[in-house]
Design an enzyme around this catalytic site. Structure first.
Site, PDB file in Angstrom:
ATOM      1  CB  CYS A   1     -10.926  25.420  59.754  1.00 17.74           C
ATOM      2  SG  CYS A   1     -11.734  23.882  59.338  1.00 17.74           S
TER       3      CYS A   1
ATOM      4  CG  HIS B   1     -13.368  27.938  58.051  1.00 16.51           C
ATOM      5  ND1 HIS B   1     -12.978  27.301  56.894  1.00 16.51           N
ATOM      6  CD2 HIS B   1     -13.835  26.962  58.871  1.00 16.51           C
ATOM      7  CE1 HIS B   1     -13.188  26.007  57.020  1.00 16.51           C
ATOM      8  NE2 HIS B   1     -13.715  25.770  58.204  1.00 16.51           N
TER       9      HIS B   1
ATOM     10  CG  ASN C   1     -14.936  22.855  55.993  1.00 14.94           C
ATOM     11  OD1 ASN C   1     -13.862  23.333  55.645  1.00 14.94           O
ATOM     12  ND2 ASN C   1     -15.227  22.608  57.259  1.00 14.94           N
TER      13      ASN C   1
END
Ligand code: ACO
Length: 332
Positions: A114, A259, A289
């Site tokens: 990430c 993020h 995500n």
């Protein structure tokens, strides 16, 4: 020394929309549980088998080149951030380079999950400052959907992830009022096994067995509570650190582009940074995500929607597997 700037941004997501209700038909979950815990309503999956990370990246790079006003043939370096590469080796950057028709152009893969876009931005910024490259395609891209556990055992992780790609073109600028100001990144391998895929592994001989597959070791495994705790501590900490070392405060920030792991994480981070809701970008509700793609995808959308404009001070922040985390500051 030349300063770097994000000269253009582009993104691409596959057309297949997978809602929470669609997932509830495959394992025990509900739209209510997923929305309440994560803010996610739907995510995108590749339309069919055979589409790898480098395939999703191609249209994202082309869109970024259009936005930057350059031709694909102007790209002189590729950085490919992903945790879902097309193959164990070679890197997805090499596959992408071939698909873009850029023989000879260097291609670097990075594996920082990430935080991959921020690690990549730090590298691209240093390369530009050193005068090495002038048109770097910094790609964040994931195809998660082919690697998820669609049984009850994997439901905590599976509901979170979606496929997507985004690209920033990073190059030098003479314009004093814009550019990448600073990027700070960190890692702590003490958390490596709290969010990981255990197998296939070079530490196992053979790397994967039928028994490992039966145990589901090829799927991502996460201690969600620990990840939540670390993310909500480290994202504000590194954001304040990068602001402070550049003589700035959160009051100077026009937009936080975090993020997109979990809406609750980002709301808590914004609260700790004292940032009002209108200064925080969320698109997790539509994409889930997308890991390395999530920050450039959210920034690309924010610009297209007019939420981020030239001259704005943007704070980027991420936390993810590794553990890795970081924050970046740039003026558009
Ligand atoms: N649907 C329904 N119920 C579920 C699901 C699901 N998809 N997943 C878990 N549950 C159940 C659990 O089994 C548990 O049931 P039990 O109480 O009977 O045992 C209950 O829901 C609560 O589970 P918890 O794990 O305690 O749920 P929590 O409130 O912690 O939320 C979540 C889980 C959303 C994953 C949260 O921990 C989280 O968001 N963590 C951070 C995740 C993250 O940010 N990951 C990003 C990093 S990814 C990267 O870097 C690649």
């Amino acid at each position: 020394m030349a300063k770097s700037a994000i000269l253009g941004l582009g993104h691409y997501v596959p057309s297949k929309v997978v809602t929470n209700d669609d997932l509830a038909q495959r394992f025990e979950t509900s739209d209510e549980w997923i929305q309440q815990r994560t803010g996610i309503v739907e995510r995108r999956y590749i339309e069919e088998s055979g589409i790898g990370a480098s395939d999703l990246a191609v249209p994202a790079v082309k869109n970024a080149c259009d936005d930057a006003g350059i031709a694909v043939s102007d790209i002189d370096a590729i950085i490919f951030a992903t945790l879902s590469p097309d193959h164990f080796f070679p890197g997805s950057g090499c596959f992408l380079q071939k698909k873009l028709g850029l023989p000879g152009v260097p291609a670097l893969d990075i594996r920082n999950q990430c935080s991959g876009f921020l690690y990549g931005l730090q590298i691209a910024d240093a390369w530009v400052r050193a005068g090495m490259y002038r048109r770097i395609a910094l790609v964040g891209c994931e195809v998660h959907s082919t690697g998820l556990d669609f049984s009850n055992e994997g439901r905590d992780v599976t509901v979170l992830f979606g496929d997507g790609a985004a690209c920033a073109i990073v190059g030098p600028t003479e314009d004093e009022s814009r550019g990448v100001i600073d990027v700070e990144v960190h890692a702590d391998g003490a958390g490596a096994e709290l969010l990981w895929i255990e197998a296939a592994s070079s530490a196992h001989d053979p790397r994967i067995t039928h028994e490992m597959i039966d145990q589901g070791l090829q799927y991502p495994n996460m201690n969600g509570k620990q990840v939540f705790r670390w993310a909500t501590e480290k994202m504000p900490e590194v954001s304040l650190s990068v602001l402070e070392r550049n003589g700035l405060t959160t009051a100077d920030i026009d937009l936080l582009v975090p993020h997109q792991a979990n809406r609750r994480i980002n709301e808590l981070v914004a609260r700790k940074l004292d940032l009002p809701a209108e200064k925080v970008v969320h698109n997790i509700q539509r994409f889930g995500n997308t890991t390395a793609a999530s920050i450039p995808l959210a920034l690309s959308e924010a610009i297209q929607q007019g939420r981020a404009k030239q001259g704005d001070l943007i704070l980027l922040a991420a936390f993810g597997s590794g553990f890795t985390w970081g924050a970046g500051l740039c003026r558009l």
